[in-house]
Design an enzyme around this catalytic site. Structure first.
Site, mmCIF file in Angstrom:
data_model
loop_
_atom_site.group_PDB
_atom_site.id
_atom_site.type_symbol
_atom_site.label_atom_id
_atom_site.label_comp_id
_atom_site.label_asym_id
_atom_site.label_seq_id
_atom_site.Cartn_x
_atom_site.Cartn_y
_atom_site.Cartn_z
ATOM 1 N N GLU A 43 -21.525 47.248 101.479
ATOM 2 C CA GLU A 43 -22.353 46.528 101.385
ATOM 3 C C GLU A 43 -23.137 47.042 100.575
ATOM 4 O OE1 GLU A 43 -20.518 47.032 105.850
ATOM 5 O OE2 GLU A 43 -21.065 47.821 104.103
ATOM 6 N N MET A 88 -30.439 64.836 84.204
ATOM 7 C CA MET A 88 -31.673 64.884 83.663
ATOM 8 C C MET A 88 -31.939 66.193 84.556
ATOM 9 S SD MET A 88 -34.302 63.698 82.289
ATOM 10 C CE MET A 88 -34.041 61.827 81.853
ATOM 11 N N LYS A 110 -26.248 37.340 117.379
ATOM 12 C CA LYS A 110 -24.998 36.594 117.403
ATOM 13 C C LYS A 110 -25.195 35.681 118.062
ATOM 14 C CE LYS A 110 -20.351 37.969 118.422
ATOM 15 N NZ LYS A 110 -19.088 38.681 117.786
ATOM 16 N N PHE A 156 -22.969 48.802 121.431
ATOM 17 C CA PHE A 156 -22.595 48.807 119.716
ATOM 18 C C PHE A 156 -22.836 48.161 118.583
ATOM 19 C CE2 PHE A 156 -18.435 47.555 117.430
ATOM 20 C CZ PHE A 156 -18.524 48.938 117.283
ATOM 21 N N GLN A 157 -22.648 48.988 117.616
ATOM 22 C CA GLN A 157 -23.335 47.917 116.171
ATOM 23 C C GLN A 157 -25.423 47.435 116.861
ATOM 24 O OE1 GLN A 157 -20.476 46.362 114.334
ATOM 25 N NE2 GLN A 157 -19.393 48.095 113.782
#
Length: 554
Positions: free
Chosen positions: A51, A467, A163, A113-114
């Site tokens: 993602e 760096m 959802k 969940f999630q």
């Protein structure tokens, strides 16, 4: 017309003329993905490997095309994996719309969940965000999100869609996208007249530009303005490309790794004209010693930037393109030949230079500049290679340099290059990467190969976090704590195992031939370049020092 929430999302994307979306599916966006499947002849979906890659790709697409970038992910970890990309876009004022799924409304706030409160997580790093709790508000929310992303100072907007909102149904009616007008209401005649008087009275004006010039597409107006008032021009990292790097008035980048001509000139001028720039700490360094002899004229679209880091003598709030157009109509041609010649003298006396022994990143970038044309887009990761690119590649047009300036996101460049290549299929897209950055998101090589995107990765490998190592050398007595990487990976073989072409540059004599081969390859290619771990970026301003107190090569 009765449609599901998922179908309304896709219809609204079509309203906004979205042709590409980057993302990764999951359970709480499955209905939106089903609608995307049914509309794939209108909207192309690019499946990234992660993602975060989707968010950086949407960002690169937006920066390189001027359109709004769009990405999508499911709830929970899918949404949180977008966060770094959202923050990157926010810091650099990139227009994006991010769509996330979430658990059904009845499960919100129950540690389902999630489930994650992505609206709460992203509140500080978006222009605005929404969680849609009423399907009847869905279409207008999406339309409003696109408008906010583009209006004024651009930036990312997130829409979180539970959802059951995607599964529900309601009436949908097509609407034309709302016209985004340039911000002009605060551009008053008095402000313009005062600016003209300041500029006319100045004997040593210096123009300092930032990313706002690129975002407002004001390059032509800026060129006319600079030539009208006969003033040298310097740029922040984000402003590169807003003014031609080959123009005689251009002095190079300003700031921590800016040129001596830019840093010395800004401290000798009597008027700093800051255009679409925010006086970041990497530009200003020690505030009390920045442009001590100058008045500050600040032109910016965002009133929050005025007097935030540097106090202005005068300012104009408004769209850069519009402000410069109006100033150009009021100004008379000026002659600052003595001042321009003084700055030209600094450019000649203090050019960028490096010890040209062995294989050097600076030399590779100079040759890349010679071998590429105006149909080239350069992306970078973050670190030494980024600064060398800013110093030694001549950016002459806006939208041809994609880099994470504000957040400094390692791992940004590969995703951004993918998005840029999707948005600009006829251009050569090159990502200049360091070995540390490259390893962070190298999984997106799979995306480049899967879509046969002919991006070129120039991998500058110094076997270290260069760096940080440079700082450890200069300021920490050579205590190299966890910055030596000791690769055992064969990067050329790695690229070939992903299905790319892998090339190697091991000495200076190979540079031109191998780069030419890569440019003409017309398929994904990685060029591995091994340089010395102690090569450094110079000039450099030490922390807390005046901007013109530069450490030079040698």
């Amino acid at each position: 017309m009765l449609l599901t929430g998922a179908d309304i999302v896709v219809e609204c994307l079509k309203e906004q003329e979205v042709d590409t979306i980057f993302g990764y599916p999951g359970g709480n966006v499955i209905h939106i993905y089903d609608s995307l499947y049914k509309n794939k002849k209108y909207i192309k979906h690019i499946l990234t490997a992660h993602e975060q890659g989707a968010s950086h790709a949407a960002d690169g697409y937006a920066r390189s095309t001027g359109k709004v970038g769009v990405c999508i992910a499911t709830s929970g970890p899918g949404a949180t994996n977008l966060v770094t990309g959202i923050a990157t876009a926010y810091m650099d004022s990139v227009p994006m719309v991010i769509i996330t799924g979430n658990v059904p409304l009845s499960l919100l706030g129950k540690d389902s969940f999630q489930e994650v409160d992505i609206a709460g997580v992203t509140a500080p790093i978006t222009k605005h965000n929404y969680i849609v709790k009423d399907i009847n508000r869905l279409a207008d929310t999406i339309r409003e999100a696109f408008y906010i992303a583009k209006e004024g100072r651009q930036g990312p907007v997130l829409i979180d869609i539970p959802k059951d909102i995607a599964m529900g149904t309601t009436d949908y009616e097509y609407k034309q996208p709302r016209l985004v007008k340039r911000a002009c209401k605060n551009i008053t005649d008095e402000a313009l007249n005062n600016a003209v008087e300041l500029i006319t009275d100045s004997e040593r004006p210096f123009i300092y530009i930032g990313g706002g010039v690129v975002r407002s597409e004001a390059s032509k107006e800026l060129l006319s303005f600079a030539e009208m008032i006969d003033a040298p021009v310097t740029s922040s990292l984000m402003g590169l490309g807003g003014f031609s790097g080959n123009h005689e008035l251009f002095t190079g980048m300003i700031g921590m790794h800016g040129t001596k001509a830019s840093n010395k000139g800004i401290n000798k001028c009597d008027l700093v004209i800051a255009i679409g720039a925010r006086f970041s700490d990497r530009v200003v360094s020690k505030v009390e010693k920045f442009a001590p002899n100058a008045k500050i004229l600040h032109i910016d679209i965002d009133p929050a930037e005025i007097n935030k880091n540097i106090v202005s003598y005068h300012y104009i709030v408004g769209d850069i393109k519009e402000v410069l157009s109006r100033l150009n109509n009021q100004l008379q041609k000026q002659d600052k030949v003595d001042w321009v010649n003084e700055i030209k003298g600094y450019k000649e006396k203090y050019p960028l230079r490096y010890k040209n022994n062995g294989l050097k990143a600076q030399y590779i970038i100079e040759k890349l500049n010679d071998l590429t044309d105006e149909n080239t887009i350069i992306a970078t990761e973050v670190g030494q290679h980024q600064m060398w690119t800013a110093q030694y590649y001549k950016f002459n047009r806006p939208k041809e340099f994609l880099t994470s300036g504000g957040l400094g996101t390692m791992g940004f460049g590969l995703g951004a290059a993918i998005g840029a290549q999707i948005g600009n299929p006829d251009k050569t897209v090159i990502n200049i990467a360091g070995d540390g950055c490259f390893k962070m998101n190298l999984i997106e090589l799979a995306t480049a190969v899967n879509y046969n995107l002919p991006i070129i990765i120039i991998l500058i490998d110094n076997n270290s976090l260069g760096m940080v190592r440079q700082w450890q050398t200069l300021f920490f007595e050579g205590r190299y704590s966890e910055t030596t990487l000791n690769h055992v990976t064969d990067f050329v073989r790695l690229a070939e195992d992903f299905g790319m072409r892998g090339l190697e540059i091991s000495n200076k004599e190979q540079v031109e031939e191998v780069l030419s081969e890569a440019i003409n390859c017309k398929r994904p290619v990685l060029v591995h370049c091994r340089i010395n771990e102690d090569d450094k970026v110079f000039p450099m301003v030490a922390p807390g020092e005046s901007i013109d107190s530069l450490i030079m090569e040698g």
